[in-house]
Write a protein that holds these residues in place. Structure first.
Motif, PDB file in Angstrom:
ATOM      1  N   LEU A  42      53.203  -6.313 155.896  1.00 34.90           N
ATOM      2  CA  LEU A  42      53.824  -6.709 154.631  1.00 34.90           C
ATOM      3  C   LEU A  42      53.348  -5.840 153.477  1.00 34.90           C
ATOM      4  O   LEU A  42      54.129  -5.508 152.578  1.00 34.90           O
ATOM      5  N   THR A  43      52.088  -5.452 153.493  1.00 36.03           N
ATOM      6  CA  THR A  43      51.559  -4.577 152.448  1.00 36.03           C
ATOM      7  C   THR A  43      52.221  -3.202 152.518  1.00 36.03           C
ATOM      8  O   THR A  43      52.550  -2.612 151.484  1.00 36.03           O
ATOM      9  N   ALA A  44      52.429  -2.706 153.733  1.00 44.51           N
ATOM     10  CA  ALA A  44      53.121  -1.423 153.889  1.00 44.51           C
ATOM     11  C   ALA A  44      54.561  -1.535 153.389  1.00 44.51           C
ATOM     12  O   ALA A  44      55.066  -0.628 152.719  1.00 44.51           O
ATOM     13  N   SER A  45      55.215  -2.654 153.679  1.00 45.27           N
ATOM     14  CA  SER A  45      56.583  -2.871 153.195  1.00 45.27           C
ATOM     15  C   SER A  45      56.605  -2.939 151.674  1.00 45.27           C
ATOM     16  O   SER A  45      57.508  -2.397 151.038  1.00 45.27           O
ATOM     17  N   TYR A  46      55.618  -3.594 151.106  1.00 42.58           N
ATOM     18  CA  TYR A  46      55.503  -3.683 149.644  1.00 42.58           C
ATOM     19  C   TYR A  46      55.389  -2.283 149.038  1.00 42.58           C
ATOM     20  O   TYR A  46      56.068  -1.966 148.059  1.00 42.58           O
ATOM     21  N   THR A  47      54.554  -1.454 149.643  1.00 42.62           N
ATOM     22  CA  THR A  47      54.367  -0.086 149.155  1.00 42.62           C
ATOM     23  C   THR A  47      55.674   0.697 149.225  1.00 42.62           C
ATOM     24  O   THR A  47      56.021   1.429 148.294  1.00 42.62           O
ATOM     25  N   GLN A  48      56.404   0.533 150.314  1.00 42.91           N
ATOM     26  CA  GLN A  48      57.682   1.235 150.462  1.00 42.91           C
ATOM     27  C   GLN A  48      58.705   0.749 149.441  1.00 42.91           C
ATOM     28  O   GLN A  48      59.448   1.553 148.868  1.00 42.91           O
ATOM     29  N   LEU A  49      58.757  -0.557 149.206  1.00 40.60           N
ATOM     30  CA  LEU A  49      59.688  -1.093 148.205  1.00 40.60           C
ATOM     31  C   LEU A  49      59.328  -0.593 146.809  1.00 40.60           C
ATOM     32  O   LEU A  49      60.217  -0.237 146.023  1.00 40.60           O
ATOM     33  N   ALA A  50      58.039  -0.566 146.501  1.00 38.87           N
ATOM     34  CA  ALA A  50      57.605  -0.088 145.189  1.00 38.87           C
ATOM     35  C   ALA A  50      57.953   1.390 145.014  1.00 38.87           C
ATOM     36  O   ALA A  50      58.383   1.816 143.926  1.00 38.87           O
ATOM     37  N   ALA A  51      57.803   2.179 146.069  1.00 42.40           N
ATOM     38  CA  ALA A  51      58.153   3.603 146.005  1.00 42.40           C
ATOM     39  C   ALA A  51      59.657   3.775 145.814  1.00 42.40           C
ATOM     40  O   ALA A  51      60.100   4.619 145.017  1.00 42.40           O
ATOM     41  N   ALA A  52      60.446   2.986 146.516  1.00 45.87           N
ATOM     42  CA  ALA A  52      61.906   3.060 146.361  1.00 45.87           C
ATOM     43  C   ALA A  52      62.311   2.656 144.953  1.00 45.87           C
ATOM     44  O   ALA A  52      63.178   3.294 144.336  1.00 45.87           O
ATOM     45  N   GLN A  53      61.674   1.614 144.423  1.00 50.76           N
ATOM     46  CA  GLN A  53      61.988   1.185 143.059  1.00 50.76           C
ATOM     47  C   GLN A  53      61.633   2.286 142.060  1.00 50.76           C
ATOM     48  O   GLN A  53      62.392   2.534 141.118  1.00 50.76           O
ATOM     49  N   ALA A  54      60.514   2.955 142.263  1.00 48.52           N
ATOM     50  CA  ALA A  54      60.120   4.044 141.366  1.00 48.52           C
ATOM     51  C   ALA A  54      61.137   5.186 141.413  1.00 48.52           C
ATOM     52  O   ALA A  54      61.473   5.765 140.368  1.00 48.52           O
ATOM     53  N   PHE A  62      64.365   4.895 142.145  1.00 51.59           N
ATOM     54  CA  PHE A  62      65.572   4.444 141.444  1.00 51.59           C
ATOM     55  C   PHE A  62      65.363   4.431 139.929  1.00 51.59           C
ATOM     56  O   PHE A  62      66.277   4.765 139.173  1.00 51.59           O
ATOM     57  N   LYS A  63      64.159   4.059 139.495  1.00 53.84           N
ATOM     58  CA  LYS A  63      63.872   4.093 138.060  1.00 53.84           C
ATOM     59  C   LYS A  63      63.946   5.521 137.524  1.00 53.84           C
ATOM     60  O   LYS A  63      64.453   5.752 136.427  1.00 53.84           O
ATOM     61  N   GLU A  64      63.446   6.464 138.305  1.00 50.78           N
ATOM     62  CA  GLU A  64      63.512   7.871 137.899  1.00 50.78           C
ATOM     63  C   GLU A  64      64.972   8.345 137.853  1.00 50.78           C
ATOM     64  O   GLU A  64      65.373   9.040 136.919  1.00 50.78           O
ATOM     65  N   CYS A  65      65.757   7.965 138.832  1.00 47.15           N
ATOM     66  CA  CYS A  65      67.185   8.311 138.824  1.00 47.15           C
ATOM     67  C   CYS A  65      67.872   7.706 137.601  1.00 47.15           C
ATOM     68  O   CYS A  65      68.674   8.377 136.932  1.00 47.15           O
ATOM     69  N   LEU A  66      67.552   6.462 137.311  1.00 50.49           N
ATOM     70  CA  LEU A  66      68.127   5.787 136.148  1.00 50.49           C
ATOM     71  C   LEU A  66      67.755   6.522 134.867  1.00 50.49           C
ATOM     72  O   LEU A  66      68.608   6.762 134.008  1.00 50.49           O
ATOM     73  N   THR A 115      74.546   4.432 135.888  1.00 46.78           N
ATOM     74  CA  THR A 115      73.464   3.682 135.239  1.00 46.78           C
ATOM     75  C   THR A 115      73.482   2.235 135.707  1.00 46.78           C
ATOM     76  O   THR A 115      72.428   1.672 136.039  1.00 46.78           O
ATOM     77  N   GLU A 116      74.660   1.626 135.771  1.00 41.23           N
ATOM     78  CA  GLU A 116      74.770   0.243 136.242  1.00 41.23           C
ATOM     79  C   GLU A 116      74.317   0.120 137.699  1.00 41.23           C
ATOM     80  O   GLU A 116      73.636  -0.831 138.071  1.00 41.23           O
ATOM     81  N   LYS A 128      70.040  -1.686 141.386  1.00 38.32           N
ATOM     82  CA  LYS A 128      69.101  -1.407 142.479  1.00 38.32           C
ATOM     83  C   LYS A 128      67.669  -1.703 142.052  1.00 38.32           C
ATOM     84  O   LYS A 128      66.888  -2.293 142.807  1.00 38.32           O
ATOM     85  N   VAL A 129      67.303  -1.297 140.832  1.00 39.22           N
ATOM     86  CA  VAL A 129      65.953  -1.551 140.327  1.00 39.22           C
ATOM     87  C   VAL A 129      65.703  -3.055 140.238  1.00 39.22           C
ATOM     88  O   VAL A 129      64.638  -3.549 140.638  1.00 39.22           O
ATOM     89  N   GLN A 130      66.695  -3.798 139.728  1.00 40.05           N
ATOM     90  CA  GLN A 130      66.546  -5.249 139.604  1.00 40.05           C
ATOM     91  C   GLN A 130      66.436  -5.909 140.984  1.00 40.05           C
ATOM     92  O   GLN A 130      65.608  -6.802 141.188  1.00 40.05           O
ATOM     93  N   GLU A 131      67.262  -5.488 141.913  1.00 38.96           N
ATOM     94  CA  GLU A 131      67.245  -6.059 143.261  1.00 38.96           C
ATOM     95  C   GLU A 131      65.903  -5.802 143.942  1.00 38.96           C
ATOM     96  O   GLU A 131      65.312  -6.705 144.546  1.00 38.96           O
ATOM     97  N   LEU A 132      65.422  -4.576 143.833  1.00 41.52           N
ATOM     98  CA  LEU A 132      64.131  -4.266 144.439  1.00 41.52           C
ATOM     99  C   LEU A 132      63.002  -5.021 143.752  1.00 41.52           C
ATOM    100  O   LEU A 132      62.038  -5.448 144.400  1.00 41.52           O
ATOM    101  N   GLY A 133      63.113  -5.206 142.443  1.00 40.37           N
ATOM    102  CA  GLY A 133      62.103  -5.984 141.721  1.00 40.37           C
ATOM    103  C   GLY A 133      62.026  -7.408 142.233  1.00 40.37           C
ATOM    104  O   GLY A 133      60.937  -7.961 142.428  1.00 40.37           O
ATOM    105  N   ALA A 134      63.184  -8.016 142.470  1.00 39.85           N
ATOM    106  CA  ALA A 134      63.212  -9.383 143.011  1.00 39.85           C
ATOM    107  C   ALA A 134      62.623  -9.416 144.424  1.00 39.85           C
ATOM    108  O   ALA A 134      61.854 -10.329 144.761  1.00 39.85           O
TER     109      ALA A 134
END
Length: 155
Positions: free
Chosen positions: A32-44, A46-50, A104-105, A110-116
């Motif tokens: 679960l910690t590894a999954s958390y790290t992967q989700l956080a990286a994906a969110q980062a 998407f934030k950079e793309c945004l 942008t939308e 994607k950022v919001q979904e990954l945050g949840a």
């Protein structure tokens, strides 16, 4: 099956069974910690793309050279044909041309979904970690009790 989980009194388990439960919980927390790290990286990402879509389209003009990423380390020189339209990676190797507003939308969603998902995963990790601490404490008490029991029988 009813879908209800039945609890087991961990105090009634042997030290060997508790060790197996502890090992399973350790593996789950690690996964679960590894999954958390992967989700956080994906969110980062998407934030950079945004950020790039929001600030990039206004800073580009039709004649300015840009570097287009082909891989993580390979870029080629290019020119924007239309700075108000971007190519968006929508997943699994599919790309869609979008105007900057819809891009942008898309990235914001994607950022919001990954945050949840990250928040849900944090709660699960916290619960598993608490369960692990309880199992470790009961296991420690059992081992101490067994050690005290063997010491008293030898005396």
């Amino acid at each position: 099956m009813s879908g209800k989980q039945e609890g087991v009194d961990i105090g009634s388990l042997s030290a060997q069974q508790l060790t197996a439960v502890k090992k399973q919980l350790d593996e789950e927390v690690e996964h679960l910690t590894a999954s958390y790290t992967q989700l956080a990286a994906a969110q980062a990402k998407f934030k950079e793309c945004l950020r790039i879509v929001q600030t990039g389209s206004s800073s580009f003009d039709d004649n300015k050279d840009i570097l287009v990423p082909l891989t993580n380390s390979l870029y080629v020189k290019g020119k924007l044909s239309n700075p108000d339209r971007v190519i968006v990676d929508v997943g699994t190797g599919f790309y869609v041309e979008k105007d900057t507003k819809s891009a942008t939308e898309f990235y914001d969603a994607k950022v919001q979904e990954l945050g949840a998902n990250i928040q849900n995963l944090e709660a699960i990790v916290q619960g598993k970690t608490n369960n692990l601490r309880v199992v470790e404490e009961v296991l420690r008490q059992k081992v101490l009790a067994q050690g005290a029991g063997t010491a008293s029988t030898q005396a």
